[in-house]
Design an enzyme around this catalytic site. Sequence first.
Site, PDB file in Angstrom:
ATOM      1  N   CYS A  96       2.901   2.999   9.163  1.00  0.00           N
ATOM      2  CA  CYS A  96       2.872   1.754   8.373  1.00  0.00           C
ATOM      3  C   CYS A  96       4.227   1.489   7.732  1.00  0.00           C
ATOM      4  O   CYS A  96       4.875   2.385   7.200  1.00  0.00           O
ATOM      5  CB  CYS A  96       1.796   1.816   7.297  1.00  0.00           C
ATOM      6  SG  CYS A  96       1.606   0.236   6.439  1.00  0.00           S
ATOM      7  N   CYS A 128      -5.536  -0.102   4.546  1.00  0.00           N
ATOM      8  CA  CYS A 128      -4.423  -1.036   4.387  1.00  0.00           C
ATOM      9  C   CYS A 128      -4.638  -2.245   5.301  1.00  0.00           C
ATOM     10  O   CYS A 128      -5.047  -2.102   6.449  1.00  0.00           O
ATOM     11  CB  CYS A 128      -3.136  -0.314   4.762  1.00  0.00           C
ATOM     12  SG  CYS A 128      -1.697  -1.364   4.927  1.00  0.00           S
ATOM     13  N   CYS A 153      -1.622  -2.160   8.325  1.00  0.00           N
ATOM     14  CA  CYS A 153      -1.649  -1.264   9.505  1.00  0.00           C
ATOM     15  C   CYS A 153      -3.061  -0.980  10.008  1.00  0.00           C
ATOM     16  O   CYS A 153      -3.242  -0.320  11.016  1.00  0.00           O
ATOM     17  CB  CYS A 153      -0.913   0.040   9.199  1.00  0.00           C
ATOM     18  SG  CYS A 153      -1.714   1.050   7.928  1.00  0.00           S
TER      19      CYS A 153
HETATM   20 ZN   LIG Z   1      -0.546   0.432   5.849  1.00  0.00          ZN
END
Ligand SMILES: [Zn+2]
Length: 189
Positions: free
Chosen positions: A35, A62, A65
């Site tokens: 990420c 997240c 990602c």
């Molecule tokens: Zn991430």
Amino acid sequence: MREEQWQAIVRCDRAYDGQFVYAVRTTGVFCRPSCRSRTPKRSHVLVFPTAAAALAAQFRPCKRCRPQAEQLPDDDLVRRTVQYLDAHFSEPLTLEIIADAVHMSPYHLHRTFKRVMQVTPATYVRYKRISEAQRWLRESEISMVELAERLGFGNGGYFSTVFQKVVGMSPTTYRAIAREGVSLDKDLR
Ligand SMILES: [Zn+2]
């Protein structure tokens, strides 16, 4: 966290995607190693073997990602087992009890769960219990002994040891920080 894993996070190394995910204590979010989000402070990072384990510990995936995308269990047995564990994690559990509940042999259950989730049922339960403990430490006055009992740890000493190992600080310290609103940044430096 191993040095190799930390280096992979710093370099956003794609080669490590699928091998582990990392969560950031201060944001409550977890990511793939690759990420491109800002590199967190090392002391705030927790490494989990799978997205499922990070989810069990109440971290959010997240949005950038999408670390959970390819790791959700599609195996029916595993899905049923996760549902069972999510509902019963605070009870005294053994592999035999879990296997009984999902109508499977303990051996087959253990193997399949591990293959799909990359953690054992016992590890999954431990993450669930610790994340529940964190919530109670933040939000209630419950004593360590009672907390240990209610979450199926048996005794306070064992609870403390496991908590320290997973969270990186003692339950007492965790509660004090949560209570006083002391920033983790400051405390963990
Ligand atoms: Zn991430």
